[in-house]
Design a protein around this motif. Structure first.
Motif, PDB file in Angstrom:
ATOM      1  N   ALA A  35       0.825  -1.209   0.000  1.00 42.61           N
ATOM      2  CA  ALA A  35       0.000   0.000   0.000  1.00 42.61           C
ATOM      3  C   ALA A  35       0.860   1.261   0.000  1.00 42.61           C
ATOM      4  O   ALA A  35       0.542   2.256  -0.673  1.00 42.61           O
ATOM      5  CB  ALA A  35      -0.929  -0.009   1.200  1.00 42.61           C
ATOM      6  N   ALA A  36       1.963   1.223   0.748  1.00 48.05           N
ATOM      7  CA  ALA A  36       2.846   2.387   0.802  1.00 48.05           C
ATOM      8  C   ALA A  36       3.491   2.657  -0.555  1.00 48.05           C
ATOM      9  O   ALA A  36       3.562   3.802  -1.014  1.00 48.05           O
ATOM     10  CB  ALA A  36       3.924   2.171   1.860  1.00 48.05           C
ATOM     11  N   LYS A  47       2.382   1.697  -3.521  1.00 48.93           N
ATOM     12  CA  LYS A  47       1.332   2.103  -4.456  1.00 48.93           C
ATOM     13  C   LYS A  47       0.993   3.580  -4.285  1.00 48.93           C
ATOM     14  O   LYS A  47       0.871   4.328  -5.279  1.00 48.93           O
ATOM     15  CB  LYS A  47       0.086   1.251  -4.225  1.00 48.93           C
ATOM     16  CG  LYS A  47      -1.088   1.642  -5.098  1.00 48.93           C
ATOM     17  CD  LYS A  47      -2.314   0.797  -4.781  1.00 48.93           C
ATOM     18  CE  LYS A  47      -3.511   1.257  -5.606  1.00 48.93           C
ATOM     19  NZ  LYS A  47      -4.726   0.458  -5.270  1.00 48.93           N
ATOM     20  N   SER A  48       0.856   4.023  -3.039  1.00 47.48           N
ATOM     21  CA  SER A  48       0.526   5.416  -2.777  1.00 47.48           C
ATOM     22  C   SER A  48       1.644   6.345  -3.236  1.00 47.48           C
ATOM     23  O   SER A  48       1.397   7.395  -3.834  1.00 47.48           O
ATOM     24  CB  SER A  48       0.251   5.605  -1.285  1.00 47.48           C
ATOM     25  OG  SER A  48       0.033   6.960  -0.973  1.00 47.48           O
ATOM     26  N   ALA A  89       1.730   6.638  -7.028  1.00 45.17           N
ATOM     27  CA  ALA A  89       0.614   7.430  -7.534  1.00 45.17           C
ATOM     28  C   ALA A  89       0.814   8.919  -7.298  1.00 45.17           C
ATOM     29  O   ALA A  89       0.459   9.756  -8.136  1.00 45.17           O
ATOM     30  CB  ALA A  89      -0.686   6.967  -6.888  1.00 45.17           C
ATOM     31  N   GLU A  90       1.412   9.277  -6.160  1.00 44.69           N
ATOM     32  CA  GLU A  90       1.539  10.687  -5.794  1.00 44.69           C
ATOM     33  C   GLU A  90       2.819  11.324  -6.308  1.00 44.69           C
ATOM     34  O   GLU A  90       2.857  12.520  -6.594  1.00 44.69           O
ATOM     35  CB  GLU A  90       1.475  10.833  -4.269  1.00 44.69           C
ATOM     36  CG  GLU A  90       0.122  10.431  -3.672  1.00 44.69           C
ATOM     37  CD  GLU A  90       0.113  10.563  -2.162  1.00 44.69           C
ATOM     38  OE1 GLU A  90       1.068  11.144  -1.614  1.00 44.69           O
ATOM     39  OE2 GLU A  90      -0.835  10.078  -1.525  1.00 44.69           O
ATOM     40  N   GLU A  96       7.501   0.969   5.100  1.00 46.21           N
ATOM     41  CA  GLU A  96       6.690   2.167   4.840  1.00 46.21           C
ATOM     42  C   GLU A  96       7.488   3.433   5.120  1.00 46.21           C
ATOM     43  O   GLU A  96       7.407   4.415   4.366  1.00 46.21           O
ATOM     44  CB  GLU A  96       5.428   2.135   5.696  1.00 46.21           C
ATOM     45  CG  GLU A  96       4.410   1.086   5.280  1.00 46.21           C
ATOM     46  CD  GLU A  96       3.096   1.260   6.008  1.00 46.21           C
ATOM     47  OE1 GLU A  96       2.436   2.294   5.807  1.00 46.21           O
ATOM     48  OE2 GLU A  96       2.738   0.369   6.801  1.00 46.21           O
ATOM     49  N   GLU A 113       8.462   6.413   2.461  1.00 42.16           N
ATOM     50  CA  GLU A 113       8.164   7.825   2.691  1.00 42.16           C
ATOM     51  C   GLU A 113       9.430   8.678   2.635  1.00 42.16           C
ATOM     52  O   GLU A 113       9.415   9.805   2.124  1.00 42.16           O
ATOM     53  CB  GLU A 113       7.461   8.001   4.038  1.00 42.16           C
ATOM     54  CG  GLU A 113       6.058   7.413   4.070  1.00 42.16           C
ATOM     55  CD  GLU A 113       5.271   7.898   5.272  1.00 42.16           C
ATOM     56  OE1 GLU A 113       5.767   8.788   6.007  1.00 42.16           O
ATOM     57  OE2 GLU A 113       4.146   7.402   5.484  1.00 42.16           O
TER      58      GLU A 113
END
Length: 412
Positions: free
Chosen positions: A239-240, A242-243, A246-247, A309, A313
Motif C-alpha cells: 500500500a505504501a 502504491k501510494s 501514484a503521488e 513504509e 516515505e
C-alpha cells in the motif's frame, strides 16, 4: 456388462448432535490430528487488525522524527494485543470444547481487541489510554470468565490452578488502570511493572498443576499467527509503494526498496518454518520461554512492514528523517527477528558451529546494511536471502554425510 461394487452401506449409527452447552473440561495432550479451528483463525485475523493500527501509528511517529517515543508506545500497545492473544491460545489448546458459550465468550474477546484497536491512535498522539484500557478490560474479563468456567468442572489442583488464573487476570486488569489515571511520565513504569506481573500469573498458576496444552496445536497456532503478521507486513508495504508511485511517480526509487522488502519477508517466512518446533515443546520449562519470546518475533515481524513504509516515505521526501534512520527502521527489526528466531527456534536443530552461526552473522550483516544509503533495504534483502541459501546448503551437506554413515552402520 461389467459388475460394479455395491455402494457402501449407510452408517447404522449417525453421529449424535452435540448439546449447545457442554462441560468445559481439559482435553488430552496426546489427541491425534489436533489442528486450529475456524474460530481460532478468525480470532487471529481480528487481532492482526489491531497490530496493523499500531503499525500505522509507528510509521507516523518514526517518519516524524519521534522514533523513541513511537517505539515505546508501539511496545506498550503490542504487548496488550499479544498477551491477550497468547492467553487465549494456550487456554484454547487445553480447554476448547467449542460449545455455544465458549464461542460467544471468544467473540467477546474479539470485540475487545477491536475496541482496543480503535483507541490506538489516541494513545499514540494524545497519550489517552482510556479506550485501549476499555478494550483490554473486555478481553480480560472474558478470559477470566473462561477460567472460572473451567474451575467449575475441575477438582483439586486443577481447580486451584484455574482459580489462580482467573484471580491473577482480574487483579492485573485493575493494575493497568494506572495507564489511565497516572501522569504521562509514570506510564512507562506502570507498563513495565504490569507486564512483569502479567507474565508471572501463568508461572504462579501452574506451579502445582500444568494445563494439558497440545504441543502440535500450539506450534501450529503460533505459526499461523506468524504467517498472518507477515502477510500484514506485505500488505502495508504494498500500500505504501502504491501510494508513493501514484503521488510522486518515483518508481525507480521505490522498486529497490520493494524488492528488498519482499526478499526480507520471504526469508523471514522460510527461516521460521524450516524446522518443526513442536517436538521441542515438551514441558512448561521450554514452552514458557518459547511462548513469551514470541513477543519479540511477532513485534519485530510487524515492525518490518512499518519500517518499509518509513523507507518509502523517506525516498519520496515525505519523512522528516535521514536516509540512515529510515534504513534502520527496516534493518533493526529484521536483525531482531533473525536473532529471536534463532534463539527460540533454529538453534535447537542446528548441527555444528557453521550452522549455528548463520543467523547471528546474518543479523549483524543486516545491521551493517543500514549505512549503505539508498541501497540499504535491497542489500538487507539480499543478505537475508543468502542466509536462507547458506542454511539450506549446510543442511544438505550434513544430510549427505549422514547417508553414507547410516549405510555403513546398516551393512555392519
Amino acid at each position: 456388462m461389467t459388475s460394479s461394487s455395491p455402494p457402501a452401506p449407510a452408517s447404522q449409527h449417525p453421529p449424535k448432535p452435540l448439546r449447545p452447552l457442554r462441560r468445559l473440561t481439559a482435553r488430552g495432550r496426546d489427541e491425534a490430528h489436533r489442528v486450529a479451528t475456524p474460530l481460532e483463525l478468525f480470532f487471529d485475523l481480528c487481532f492482526v487488525v489491531a497490530i496493523a493500527q499500531a503499525g500505522v501509528e509507528l510509521v507516523h511517529a518514526v517518519a516524524a522524527g519521534h522514533a523513541g517515543e513511537g517505539v515505546l508506545n508501539y511496545a506498550m500497545q503490542f504487548f496488550a494485543i499479544w498477551w491477550a492473544w497468547m492467553n487465549f491460545t494456550w487456554f484454547s489448546s487445553a480447554y476448547d470444547n467449542d460449545d455455544v458459550l465458549y464461542r460467544v465468550v471468544t467473540l467477546v474477546q474479539i470485540a475487545g481487541v477491536l475496541v482496543l484497536a480503535a483507541g490506538i491512535s489516541r494513545a499514540f498522539t494524545e497519550h489517552d489510554y482510556l479506550v485501549v484500557w476499555l478494550g483490554y478490560v473486555i478481553m480480560r474479563l472474558a478470559m477470566a470468565a473462561q477460567w472460572l468456567r473451567a474451575a467449575r468442572w475441575a477438582h483439586g489442583a486443577e481447580r486451584t490452578m484455574a482459580l489462580r488464573y482467573a484471580g491473577g487476570v482480574l487483579l492485573c486488569m485493575v493494575g493497568w488502570l494506572g495507564l489511565v489515571v497516572l501522569p504521562v511520565h509514570a506510564r512507562a513504569w506502570v507498563f513495565l511493572v504490569m507486564a512483569i506481573a502479567e507474565m508471572c500469573v501463568p508461572l504462579y498458576a501452574e506451579k502445582a498443576y500444568t494445563t494439558s496444552w497440545h504441543p502440535h496445536h500450539i506450534a501450529e497456532r503460533y505459526g499461523l499467527f506468524t504467517i498472518i503478521v507477515l502477510g500484514e507486513t506485505i500488505a502495508a508495504a504494498t500500500a505504501a509503494v502504491k501510494s508513493a508511485v501514484a503521488e510522486h511517480d518515483a518508481l525507480s526509487e521505490l522498486l529497490p526498496i520493494a524488492a528488498g522488502g519482499l526478499l526480507i519477508v520471504f526469508s523471514a517466512w522460510w527461516i521460521y518454518f524450516v524446522v518443526p518446533i513442536h517436538g521441542h515443546l515438551r514441558s512448561n520449562r521450554e514452552s514458557f520461554l518459547w511462548g513469551y519470546g514470541h513477543y519479540l518475533i511477532f513485534a519485530s515481524a510487524a515492525s518490518i512492514g512499518a519500517g518499509i513504509e518509513v523507507a518509502v516515505e523517506e525516498a519520496v521526501g515525505k519523512a522528516h528523517i535521514s536516509t540512515t534512520a529510515a534504513s534502520a527502521a527496516v534493518t533493526v527489526p529484521t536483525a531482531l527477528y533473525l536473532l529471536t528466531v534463532w534463539a527460540l527456534h533454529s538453534r535447537h536443530f542446528k548441527v555444528g558451529l557453521a550452522q549455528q552461526l548463520v543467523l547471528p552473522v546474518t543479523a549483524l550483516l543486516v545491521v551493517c546494511c543500514t549505512f549503505l544509503g539508498d541501497w540499504a533495504v535491497p542489500a538487507a534483502g539480499i543478505v537475508s536471502a543468502l542466509a536462507v541459501a547458506a542454511g539450506t546448503a549446510l543442511t544438505s551437506r550434513a544430510a549427505g554425510r549422514e547417508r553414507p554413515a547410516e549405510a555403513t552402520a546398516a551393512a555392519s
